[in-house]
Design an enzyme around this catalytic site. Structure first.
Site, mmCIF file in Angstrom:
data_model
loop_
_atom_site.group_PDB
_atom_site.id
_atom_site.type_symbol
_atom_site.label_atom_id
_atom_site.label_comp_id
_atom_site.label_asym_id
_atom_site.label_seq_id
_atom_site.Cartn_x
_atom_site.Cartn_y
_atom_site.Cartn_z
ATOM 1 N N PRO A 60 0.834 -1.201 0.000
ATOM 2 C CA PRO A 60 0.000 0.000 0.000
ATOM 3 C C PRO A 60 0.872 1.256 0.000
ATOM 4 C CG PRO A 60 0.161 -0.863 2.206
ATOM 5 C CD PRO A 60 0.913 -1.823 1.334
ATOM 6 N N GLU B 17 6.240 4.045 -9.228
ATOM 7 C CA GLU B 17 4.835 4.321 -9.591
ATOM 8 C C GLU B 17 4.441 3.472 -10.799
ATOM 9 O OE1 GLU B 17 3.260 6.003 -7.498
ATOM 10 O OE2 GLU B 17 4.859 7.110 -6.509
HETATM 11 N N1 ADP Z 1 1.519 5.165 8.195
HETATM 12 C C1 ADP Z 1 2.806 5.019 7.798
HETATM 13 N N2 ADP Z 1 3.411 3.847 7.798
HETATM 14 C C2 ADP Z 1 4.685 3.722 7.406
HETATM 15 N N3 ADP Z 1 5.433 4.738 6.969
HETATM 16 C C3 ADP Z 1 4.889 5.937 6.924
HETATM 17 C C4 ADP Z 1 3.547 6.147 7.322
HETATM 18 N N4 ADP Z 1 3.271 7.475 7.130
HETATM 19 C C5 ADP Z 1 4.404 8.038 6.644
HETATM 20 N N5 ADP Z 1 5.392 7.130 6.525
HETATM 21 C C6 ADP Z 1 6.726 7.445 6.019
HETATM 22 O O1 ADP Z 1 6.816 6.996 4.695
HETATM 23 C C7 ADP Z 1 8.042 6.406 4.454
HETATM 24 C C8 ADP Z 1 7.886 5.490 3.271
HETATM 25 O O2 ADP Z 1 7.859 6.326 2.149
HETATM 26 P P1 ADP Z 1 7.896 5.731 0.706
HETATM 27 O O3 ADP Z 1 9.106 4.870 0.578
HETATM 28 O O4 ADP Z 1 7.806 6.861 -0.224
HETATM 29 O O5 ADP Z 1 6.606 4.818 0.673
HETATM 30 P P2 ADP Z 1 5.758 4.331 -0.572
HETATM 31 O O6 ADP Z 1 6.593 4.492 -1.793
HETATM 32 O O7 ADP Z 1 5.437 2.915 -0.300
HETATM 33 O O8 ADP Z 1 4.523 5.150 -0.579
HETATM 34 C C9 ADP Z 1 8.363 5.731 5.743
HETATM 35 O O9 ADP Z 1 9.743 5.547 5.897
HETATM 36 C C10 ADP Z 1 7.818 6.683 6.779
HETATM 37 O O10 ADP Z 1 8.823 7.609 7.127
HETATM 38 C C1 LIG Z 2 -4.477 4.041 -3.652
HETATM 39 C C2 LIG Z 2 -4.400 4.892 -4.859
HETATM 40 C C3 LIG Z 2 -3.282 5.716 -5.039
HETATM 41 N N1 LIG Z 2 -3.212 6.478 -6.132
HETATM 42 C C4 LIG Z 2 -2.050 7.385 -6.338
HETATM 43 C C5 LIG Z 2 -1.734 8.227 -5.177
HETATM 44 C C6 LIG Z 2 -0.280 8.473 -5.287
HETATM 45 O O1 LIG Z 2 -0.075 9.588 -6.153
HETATM 46 C C7 LIG Z 2 0.237 7.232 -5.922
HETATM 47 C C8 LIG Z 2 0.870 6.262 -4.925
HETATM 48 O O2 LIG Z 2 2.069 6.787 -4.435
HETATM 49 P P1 LIG Z 2 3.007 6.031 -3.379
HETATM 50 O O3 LIG Z 2 4.382 6.354 -3.862
HETATM 51 O O4 LIG Z 2 2.672 4.623 -3.446
HETATM 52 O O5 LIG Z 2 2.734 6.657 -2.070
HETATM 53 O O6 LIG Z 2 -0.876 6.622 -6.516
HETATM 54 C C9 LIG Z 2 -4.185 6.448 -7.098
HETATM 55 O O7 LIG Z 2 -4.123 7.163 -8.116
HETATM 56 N N2 LIG Z 2 -5.276 5.640 -6.931
HETATM 57 C C10 LIG Z 2 -5.410 4.864 -5.839
HETATM 58 O O8 LIG Z 2 -6.435 4.146 -5.704
#
Ligand code: ADP
Ligand SMILES: Cc1cn([C@H]2C[C@H](O)[C@@H](COP(=O)(O)O)O2)c(=O)[nH]c1=O
Length: 677
Positions: free
Chosen positions: A24, A101
């Site tokens: 997620p 992404e």
């Molecule tokens: N609810 C959460 N659970 C885990 N990490 C979180 C949360 N909210 C913010 N973070 C931050 O997000 C970082 C992960 O960022 P990122 O690698 O960009 O995640 P993703 O690409 O999966 O969205 C974690 O190291 C933490 O600092």
């Molecule tokens: C769940 C969900 C996410 N998205 C979009 C929102 C963010 O711009 C990216 C995910 O970014 P992350 O690096 O994984 O935090 O995807 C979306 O367009 N639709 C969805 O349902």
């Protein structure tokens, strides 16, 4: 062709790999991707990073984690264009390709397949496996069969800190792709995902039903804004409770409906009282603090409940009604023009004309709206229905004058009202109302306000029309020669009518009053204006009344006599010249200036007959003393006239000599006598 010939020779030297990182949002997918790419880079391998150009949240040319770690990247709409953009040679040299992404790339499968199978690249892919509805997102799951490894990461549930597997969308949008961060999404555990979705569904249902109610109320409101809608009977059964429940609603459309029903249906004083007793005024006052629509709806209903009902009005002004009057007063300054007008009309019903119409006096847009709301009729009705207290009368007169000061249709309406009343011989005409009220209040205060009101109107008459403005300007500086017919035209007929009536009225009322005052101002042992010493008792209270009264009166006269010949004749016949001549004698400077100014205007483009009449009053001595100062045969305090008086007097002489043979002869003769003897 043999089987071996189909195999690309390069595939023997480089063996590609595909690693997929899913989970997620906030699970650390990007963090993991960067870590692995950095490791490869540290191992001496040539790395390149790609991300979807749809995601511009943190940077355009870098992959950025939620906690701010960055890595430069190619931001692309699709993967197939990468080789071409990056360059075929450069691509050849690349060992590792990172893709972030990945859910946004439709050609993910083909690209990974070619890059790993044919080009021997190590492809590390990070992306969402599921969307906010936990449905497969993009092509990420399609590449699982191609992958060497698959890593599903978890985040922390925002609500309970347990492991989070899913992404919850906090907003109401329903499209699959919706770029956003923590403002829109949060990672949640299974339990909170399910609960959250349920709450969201319920909220949606509530919202939708709220919307249905709102839409229905809106439609009903429109129906009640039509004259054809049936009247609602407040006095029957539980009907009043229903109105109260509408006004109590949280939904703006529902309260608006309540207000519209009142505005449309409340007609009798019994209904007004019943609504007031049911606390409706207080509810409507609360609505005054709401949106523009609420304010306006509330103001209209309040006006309906209050109109012509002194008991309800006094209740409205009571403090327990939540400072309603104060709130309405504030709204007279509202930024919305319609709200301002409604508030002003309200003040009008609450007998606050001065205040309300001073506020709208300068605003033509409001005057138009006020006209459309029948303000002229309302004001005239107030005059007819007298008796009125002096401050109220003052307000009504100024309000009428202000209303007529710009808009032709206001003046037309005022005249037509007067005509219709006179024809039907019922009630008082406006002029008669003025006189009646004046007779009731023998106070100079009222008279002053009357004069001021007249001045507003006469000022306006001179300002509205370009030609009259021209005339007035000309009269002021006496330098512009004007053609005699320039003040004629269809518009002027109405102006002419008004001015005639006002002048007649004005002169009839003014002169009996001026007579004793000019007499008084020259002392009780008065023997003749030219010989009487000036004795103004500056300590006297009367002076305070006397000066402003005359100033206003003279301003009005100046305006009235400047243009049409008919007014001049009327004015002269009323004994006006004599009065002006008396007022031009040494006394208060402002009065003298105004009087000479009025004389100058009176003589502007006047015909021979009038001129003769004027000259018979305006003696040689007067002119001489105004221009040259005192002579031994006049007992006077002033040795030499002030420059402004002199200037006006010279303009007056100039008016007299222009074009008219009689005046020329007269002036020539006197000029010879003045300057030789
Ligand atoms: N609810 C959460 N659970 C885990 N990490 C979180 C949360 N909210 C913010 N973070 C931050 O997000 C970082 C992960 O960022 P990122 O690698 O960009 O995640 P993703 O690409 O999966 O969205 C974690 O190291 C933490 O600092
Ligand atoms: C769940 C969900 C996410 N998205 C979009 C929102 C963010 O711009 C990216 C995910 O970014 P992350 O690096 O994984 O935090 O995807 C979306 O367009 N639709 C969805 O349902």
């Amino acid at each position: 062709m043999s089987f071996l010939s189909k195999i690309d020779p390069r595939s023997f030297c480089r063996v590609g790999e595909i690693h997929v990182i899913v989970g997620p949002m906030f699970a650390g997918k990007t963090t993991a991707l960067l870590r692995r790419v950095n490791l490869e880079s540290n191992d001496g391998r040539n790395v390149v990073m790609i991300k979807s150009s749809k995601d511009t949240r943190y940077a355009v040319d870098a992959v950025v984690t939620h906690d701010g770690t960055k890595f430069p990247c190619w931001s692309l709409p699709d993967l197939s264009s990468f080789k071409h953009r990056f360059g075929v040679d450069a691509y050849e040299k690349v060992d590792v390709i990172g893709i972030d992404e990945a859910q946004f790339f439709g050609d993910l499968y083909e690209f990974c397949c070619n890059a790993a199978d044919l080009d021997g690249k190590t492809v590390i892919v990070a992306g969402l496996d599921g969307d906010y509805l936990r449905k497969s997102f993009g092509s990420v799951l399609d590449i699982i069969p191609l992958a060497d490894t698959v890593t599903k990461l978890t985040a922390r549930c925002e609500l309970c800190s347990r492991k989070a597997f899913f992404t919850f969308r906090k907003t109401r949008e329903i499209e699959t792709e919706l770029i956003g961060g923590a403002d829109m999404y949060m990672p949640v555990c299974r339990q909170h995902y399910v609960n959250g979705q349920t709450v969201k569904e319920a909220a949606k249902m509530v919202l939708e039903s709220h919307e249905v109610v709102g839409a229905a109320a809106r439609s009903l409101k429109f129906i009640y804004q039509s004259k054809l809608a049936p009247r609602y009977d407040f006095l029957q059964g539980n009907n009043m409770e229903f109105i109260q429940s509408l006004l109590n609603s949280e939904n703006e459309n529902v309260t608006g409906l309540g207000a519209s029903i009142i505005t449309h249906s409340c007609q009798t004083s019994m209904e007004q009282k019943a609504l007031s007793d049911a606390g409706v005024i207080k509810k409507l006052t609360c609505m005054l603090g709401g949106s523009v629509t609420q304010k306006d709806a509330s103001l209209e209903s309040l006006a309906t409940i209050l109109e012509g009902n002194p008991d309800v009005i006094s209740k409205f002004m009571e403090p327990e009604n939540g400072g309603a009057l104060g709130t309405v007063t504030e709204l007279t300054k509202d930024k919305n023009a319609r709200t301002r007008l409604l508030a002003c009309l309200h003040m009008l019903d609450c007998h606050k004309e001065i205040f309300s119409f001073i506020l709208i006096a300068e605003k033509e847009d409001l005057q138009v709206l006020a006209f459309e709301a029948n303000v002229i009729d309302k004001l005239v009705n107030h005059l007819r229905n007298g008796p009125l207290l002096s401050r109220r009368l003052e307000g009504i007169l100024i309000a009428l004058a202000n209303m007529c000061s710009r808009l032709e249709r206001c003046r037309d309406r005022l005249l037509s009202l007067e005509k219709c009343v006179t024809n039907e011989s019922k009630g008082l005409s406006v002029t008669e109302a003025f006189s009646a009220v004046e007779a009731m209040h023998q106070s100079f205060d009222i008279y002053i306000f009357f004069m001021q009101a007249m001045k507003f109107v006469t000022d306006a008459l001179s300002q509205d029309s370009g030609e009259i403005l021209h005339l007035k300007g000309a009269a002021r500086c006496i330098k512009l020669p004007l053609c005699a017919g320039s003040a004629e035209g269809p518009d002027h007929k109405v102006l002419y009518n008004i001015v005639c009536r006002l002048t007649l009225h004005f002169c009839r009322r003014l002169f009996p009053r001026l007579e004793p005052m000019t007499f008084w101002s020259h002392g009780s042992n008065f023997t003749g204006y030219s010989k009487a010493p000036l004795q103004i008792d500056t300590a006297s209270n009367d002076l305070k009344i006397f000066v402003p009264l005359l100033v206003s009166a003279l301003d009005a006269i100046s305006n009235i006599v400047v243009d049409f010949l008919a007014h001049k004749t009327m004015f002269i016949q009323c004994g006006g010249v004599k009065q002006l001549v008396q007022l031009s004698k040494p006394m208060d400077l402002t009065i003298r200036v105004k009087a000479v100014c009025a004389l100058r205007n009176l003589t502007f483009l006047v015909n021979d007959k009038c001129k003769e009449e004027i000259l018979s009053e305006l003696t040689q001595l007067t002119l001489r003393s105004l221009i040259c100062g005192n002579f031994s045969d006049i007992i006077c305090y002033l040795e030499y006239p002030e420059a402004c008086v002199q200037e006006l007097a010279l303009a007056l002489v100039r008016n007299l000599v222009i074009c008219l043979s009689l005046s020329k002869r007269w002036i020539r003769e006197r000029k010879r006598r003045w300057f030789t003897g």
